[in-house]
Design a protein around this motif. Structure first.
Motif, mmCIF file in Angstrom:
data_model
loop_
_atom_site.group_PDB
_atom_site.id
_atom_site.type_symbol
_atom_site.label_atom_id
_atom_site.label_comp_id
_atom_site.label_asym_id
_atom_site.label_seq_id
_atom_site.Cartn_x
_atom_site.Cartn_y
_atom_site.Cartn_z
ATOM 1 N N LYS A 52 0.845 -1.187 0.000
ATOM 2 C CA LYS A 52 0.000 0.000 0.000
ATOM 3 C C LYS A 52 0.884 1.242 0.000
ATOM 4 O O LYS A 52 1.835 1.353 0.782
ATOM 5 N N LEU A 53 0.580 2.180 -0.892
ATOM 6 C CA LEU A 53 1.353 3.415 -0.959
ATOM 7 C C LEU A 53 1.024 4.314 0.223
ATOM 8 O O LEU A 53 -0.107 4.284 0.739
ATOM 9 N N PRO A 54 1.969 5.115 0.674
ATOM 10 C CA PRO A 54 1.671 6.097 1.721
ATOM 11 C C PRO A 54 0.591 7.057 1.210
ATOM 12 O O PRO A 54 0.387 7.182 -0.006
ATOM 13 N N PRO A 55 -0.093 7.763 2.094
ATOM 14 C CA PRO A 55 -1.064 8.762 1.657
ATOM 15 C C PRO A 55 -0.426 9.738 0.674
ATOM 16 O O PRO A 55 0.783 10.001 0.729
ATOM 17 N N GLU A 56 -1.240 10.256 -0.205
ATOM 18 C CA GLU A 56 -0.742 11.124 -1.290
ATOM 19 C C GLU A 56 0.158 12.247 -0.784
ATOM 20 O O GLU A 56 1.236 12.479 -1.324
ATOM 21 N N GLN A 57 -0.284 12.945 0.258
ATOM 22 C CA GLN A 57 0.491 14.078 0.768
ATOM 23 C C GLN A 57 1.840 13.621 1.299
ATOM 24 O O GLN A 57 2.875 14.249 1.055
ATOM 25 N N GLN A 58 1.855 12.496 2.014
ATOM 26 C CA GLN A 58 3.095 11.969 2.568
ATOM 27 C C GLN A 58 4.050 11.514 1.467
ATOM 28 O O GLN A 58 5.254 11.818 1.505
ATOM 29 N N LEU A 59 3.513 10.801 0.475
ATOM 30 C CA LEU A 59 4.352 10.314 -0.614
ATOM 31 C C LEU A 59 4.939 11.478 -1.407
ATOM 32 O O LEU A 59 6.127 11.463 -1.763
ATOM 33 N N ALA A 60 4.123 12.499 -1.652
ATOM 34 C CA ALA A 60 4.593 13.670 -2.390
ATOM 35 C C ALA A 60 5.738 14.351 -1.637
ATOM 36 O O ALA A 60 6.741 14.762 -2.223
ATOM 37 N N ALA A 61 5.586 14.451 -0.309
ATOM 38 C CA ALA A 61 6.616 15.086 0.504
ATOM 39 C C ALA A 61 7.901 14.264 0.493
ATOM 40 O O ALA A 61 9.013 14.800 0.396
ATOM 41 N N GLU A 62 7.771 12.946 0.600
ATOM 42 C CA GLU A 62 8.935 12.069 0.615
ATOM 43 C C GLU A 62 9.715 12.136 -0.697
ATOM 44 O O GLU A 62 10.942 12.047 -0.700
ATOM 45 N N LEU A 63 8.995 12.287 -1.803
ATOM 46 C CA LEU A 63 9.644 12.321 -3.109
ATOM 47 C C LEU A 63 9.985 13.734 -3.562
ATOM 48 O O LEU A 63 10.613 13.919 -4.602
ATOM 49 N N GLY A 64 9.560 14.714 -2.778
ATOM 50 C CA GLY A 64 9.855 16.089 -3.116
ATOM 51 C C GLY A 64 9.125 16.591 -4.336
ATOM 52 O O GLY A 64 9.667 17.386 -5.126
ATOM 53 N N ILE A 65 7.898 16.105 -4.520
ATOM 54 C CA ILE A 65 7.087 16.488 -5.679
ATOM 55 C C ILE A 65 5.744 16.995 -5.170
ATOM 56 O O ILE A 65 5.189 16.471 -4.200
ATOM 57 N N SER A 66 5.208 18.004 -5.824
ATOM 58 C CA SER A 66 3.928 18.558 -5.391
ATOM 59 C C SER A 66 2.798 17.549 -5.601
ATOM 60 O O SER A 66 2.920 16.605 -6.388
ATOM 61 N N ARG A 67 1.683 17.770 -4.922
ATOM 62 C CA ARG A 67 0.599 16.800 -4.926
ATOM 63 C C ARG A 67 -0.073 16.671 -6.294
ATOM 64 O O ARG A 67 -0.527 15.585 -6.670
#
Length: 242
Positions: free
Chosen positions: A25-40
Motif C-alpha cells: 500500500k502506498l503512503p497517503p498522497e500528501q506523505q508520498l509527495a513530501a517524501e519524493l519532493g514532488i507537489s501533490r
C-alpha cells in the motif's frame, strides 16, 4: 521531463527497488509527495497514469496499492491496443504472431499434461460441431490457441500471444472461411496441431503451427494488397485460417 513524468519515474523506482513490492500500500498522497519532493498535483496525475497501466490499483475509500505486477495484469491493455490497429500494422502483428506462436506450440508439446490435452481436444471438437456458426467457431478457435500456449506454463508468453491475437481479426477471417466453404482446411490444421501435441513431438507441433499461422498471414496480405478491408474478403483469398 515533466513533473508528472518525474513522479511516475520515482514511483516506478520505488517499485523496482522492492521498496514498494507487489501488493504494498502506498503512503497517503500528501506523505508520498513530501517524501519524493514532488507537489501533490503531478503526484496525483502520476498515480492515475500508473493505475491505467495496471501498475497501481486505486481502491476508493481504502488507498492505493501496487498490483501483483503479473504479466496477465501488466499486459492486459495489449489486446485493446491490437483491436484498434489496421492496415500494415495488422500485417506486422501477424508477423509477430508467426514468430512467437509456433515456437510456443513446440514448447507446449514437451510440457502439455493429459488434462490440458483433453481441454485442447474439447475445443477442437467444439469447432467441428459449430463450424457454421462464426461466432462460436471464433470463440473456440481462440480458446484452442490459448489452451495450447498456456500448456507451456509461461504466463508472460501466454499473455503476450493472447494480446497480439486479435479477436476481431479472427472473427473476420472465420467469417470469410465459412462463406467461402473453406473451413475444412483450417479445421484440418488445428487437428494437425493437436495430433503433434498428443505425440509430444515439439518439431512437428512447431511446424504445424507455422503452417497454420502462415496461411492466415497470406490471406491477410492478399486482402490488404487488393485494397479490401478484412470485413469483406474475396473468395480467391479465402484459402487460409485464423
Amino acid at each position: 521531463m515533466s513533473l508528472t513524468d518525474e513522479a511516475i519515474a520515482r514511483i516506478r523506482a520505488l517499485i523496482q527497488s522492492g521498496t514498494l513490492p507487489p501488493g504494498a500500500k502506498l503512503p497517503p498522497e500528501q506523505q508520498l509527495a513530501a517524501e519524493l519532493g514532488i507537489s501533490r498535483s503531478p503526484m496525483r496525475e502520476a498515480v492515475k497514469a500508473l493505475a491505467v497501466a495496471r501498475v497501481l490499483d486505486v481502491r476508493r475509500g481504502d488507498g492505493t496499492y501496487v498490483t501483483s505486477l503479473a504479466p496477465a495484469v501488466l499486459l492486459e491493455g495489449l489486446g485493446l491496443a491490437v483491436e484498434l490497429m489496421h492496415g500494415n500494422t495488422l500485417l506486422e502483428l501477424t508477423e509477430v504472431r508467426r514468430l512467437f506462436e509456433p515456437v510456443a506450440t513446440g514448447l507446449a508439446a514437451t510440457r502439455v499434461t493429459p488434462d490440458q490435452l483433453a481441454e485442447i481436444k474439447g475445443h477442437l471438437d467444439a469447432m467441428r460441431a459449430v463450424r457454421e456458426d462464426v461466432e462460436l467457431l471464433n470463440k473456440h478457435d481462440a480458446a484452442f490457441h490459448h489452451a495450447v500456449v498456456a500448456a507451456t506454463g509461461n504466463e508472460a508468453l501466454t499473455t503476450l500471444i493472447d494480446g497480439i491475437s486479435s479477436g476481431t481479426l479472427r472473427a473476420r477471417v472465420w467469417r470469410g472461411m465459412v462463406e467461402a466453404n473453406a473451413a475444412d482446411q483450417t479445421l484440418a490444421e488445428h487437428a494437425a496441431i493437436y495430433a503433434a501435441l498428443g505425440e509430444g513431438d515439439a518439431n512437428l507441433a512447431q511446424a504445424a503451427a507455422l503452417v497454420h499461422i502462415s496461411t492466415t498471414e497470406r490471406w491477410l496480405r492478399r486482402v490488404h494488397g487488393a485494397g479490401q478491408t478484412t470485413d469483406t474478403p474475396d473468395e480467391d483469398a479465402m484459402h487460409s485460417s485464423p
